[in-house]
Scaffold this active site. Sequence first.
Site, PDB file in Angstrom:
ATOM      1  N   GLU A 142       0.814  -1.230   0.000  1.00 45.47           N
ATOM      2  CA  GLU A 142       0.000   0.000   0.000  1.00 45.47           C
ATOM      3  C   GLU A 142       0.845   1.276   0.000  1.00 45.47           C
ATOM      4  O   GLU A 142       0.886   2.026   0.987  1.00 45.47           O
ATOM      5  CB  GLU A 142      -0.965   0.004   1.197  1.00 45.47           C
ATOM      6  CG  GLU A 142      -2.079  -0.993   1.066  1.00 45.47           C
ATOM      7  CD  GLU A 142      -3.195  -0.776   2.100  1.00 45.47           C
ATOM      8  OE1 GLU A 142      -2.946  -0.131   3.130  1.00 45.47           O
ATOM      9  OE2 GLU A 142      -4.318  -1.265   1.862  1.00 45.47           O
ATOM     10  N   GLU A 313      -6.988  -7.672  -0.493  1.00 43.81           N
ATOM     11  CA  GLU A 313      -7.464  -7.731   0.893  1.00 43.81           C
ATOM     12  C   GLU A 313      -8.949  -7.361   0.893  1.00 43.81           C
ATOM     13  O   GLU A 313      -9.316  -6.292   0.415  1.00 43.81           O
ATOM     14  CB  GLU A 313      -6.710  -6.729   1.781  1.00 43.81           C
ATOM     15  CG  GLU A 313      -5.197  -6.937   1.808  1.00 43.81           C
ATOM     16  CD  GLU A 313      -4.469  -5.903   2.671  1.00 43.81           C
ATOM     17  OE1 GLU A 313      -5.131  -5.129   3.384  1.00 43.81           O
ATOM     18  OE2 GLU A 313      -3.228  -5.872   2.614  1.00 43.81           O
TER      19      GLU A 313
END
Length: 657
Positions: A142, A313
Amino acid sequence: MKLGVCYYPEHWPEDWWVDDARRMADLGLKQVRIGEFAWSRLEPAPGQLTFDWLARALDTLGGAGLEVVLGTPTATPPKWLVDSLPGMLAVDAHGRERGFGSRRHYCFSSEPYRAECARIVTALADRFGTHPAVTAWQTDNEYGCHDTVESYSAGARTAFQAWLTQRYGSVEALNRAWGNVFWSMEYRCFDEIELPAGTVTEASPAHRLAFQRFSSDQVTSFNRLQADIIRPRSPGRDIIHNFMGQFTAFDHFDVGADLDVSSWDSYPLGFLEWFGWPQVVKARFMRQGHPDFTAFHHDLYRATSGGRWQVMELQPGPVNWGAWNPAPLPGMVRAWSWEAFAHGAEVVSYFRWRQAPFAQEQMHAGLLRPDSSEAEAVDEVRAVAAELPLVAGATTAQAPVALMVDYPGIWSTTIQPQGRDFRPLEIILAFYAAARRLGLDVDVVGPQADLTGYAILLLPHLPVWPEGLAARIAAAGCQVVAGPRTGSKTGEHAIPDGLPPEGLKTLADLTVLRVESLRSGWLEPAGPYQVSHWLEHVRTGLPVRAATDSGHPVWIDGGQVQYLACWPCPRLLDDVLRPLAAGLDPLDLPDGLRLRRRGEVRFAVNYAPEPVSLRAHVPGLEHVEWLIGGPELAPAGVAAWRDIRFAQTSPSTSSMP
Ligand code: GAL
């Protein structure tokens, strides 16, 4: 179409791994992502590489038939490394170093840190690049999370000056481009240029835009550094990064160009709280997430690496980082999974396998509870695994509607919004939702996209008119719906010569003479419509389809181009879009019911807290074969069907271009 999970073998006793792997496989999971935060276990002291545990973890997972996405651990440099590399920590806009003790504390511009990343990634790729269990890599984790794209470090300053030299060639050119004669901001050489922080009032917007472009480029080159190391050492494996939702601080098309597969981390309930929806919307969708937010990100990230994408995710229960963290409505984890597959996901992977009883994320649900018993989502995952074969083979086709997203334009507006609550992503979502309400599938496209084959092009927020766009629109012959502020800035954040809308003016007789922003909550009446946030005063010879009660045109009909000189309400967007979509069988979907096609298969998800009957909203259901569910959808219900007539006559669907 596969299911997966995120797993942290280093968090658990090694004698649990075999059982964990077996249970994952039994549940129908095929992919496991591991390793992305494990640097302190891979190298507990300088140069002491301890990879054997990871080799055993890979053997165990591979032995259970699982495919592993191996993460590089560069989002969490360990303490010894931070202490040994002065200047590697990121610095915030107030000049404070961002300290050790959580994650993402590095500065993208630290050359010594880049060298350390190259060293650990090389060692990992040398050792595991051809391991049979490793089918893909995830670079870092991320990028940008916790506000980490920009760093105001000394290293960033040096790198920024070099970047400026490259972009502008001479400091005179830079002074001209930024308008530095204003307030005596002129520079004599590149070395004089600081990072745009700490100024008495706002720094020059052109300076800030350049810094954002630079910071984005630093993310891209940081990612490329890793991709270039991994690729030759790990042939045949995909390189992936996991992007975030509601996050625009770097250009995801640029990073995506170095990836084989884009992925993103989908937390529908956490994002609902973050976004600017009205309280009544948040209350209605508290346990389901907003019906269009997640779908938009699926379409966005599908575009960033040429069509291949995953959800890396997905939340399986309450998360830990929202202002409030409700539990999903029963059935919603399954519904979110299907929404992703409907949009073309190759993999839906849940975060995380087992809830950690320690550290920052101990309140974050997993598929297992901390005591290893199955948490609530497991039955839904099992259901999805059982259903996957029912729609096997459905491939993603080009959508009829394209929606253009351009990151530098978003930065421009964010730097100088002119109205406090003009948030680009919100107007982009408003256009996207309007297409979804009509049941239309949308492809997000970048500013340089080929538009061939699209019936409708949406330009909800395009302040910087991309090179050659008018010609591409003409070649495609598509209908265009352009929002306010189109072509209102140059790439250097100046008002274009000859007044806006630059570019669009070549397609329609429009000149924006003045703009005004409207205070929060103000609704300007415009016949049956209401205008909020933003209103332009436009000179045009074209037919005006709607105007404010005070006489300002807000919907201007330029034939091929429909221009909205305001922030439109949903009704105005519906009225503009519906006639353009006449040949595309537009529907009128109720709040919460959403549809998406994956090739021949059409999916429906009910986000509403009440049941809904598809028969009331979708014609032709008497000719379909139901693959999943049926026409009556409970809250969180999912259905998938194939039109039998369509299946017999249509050629096979093509893949995304
Ligand atoms: C993501 C992140 C994960 C974990 C998760 C919690 O942003 O990639 O490592 O922190 O959020 O929801």
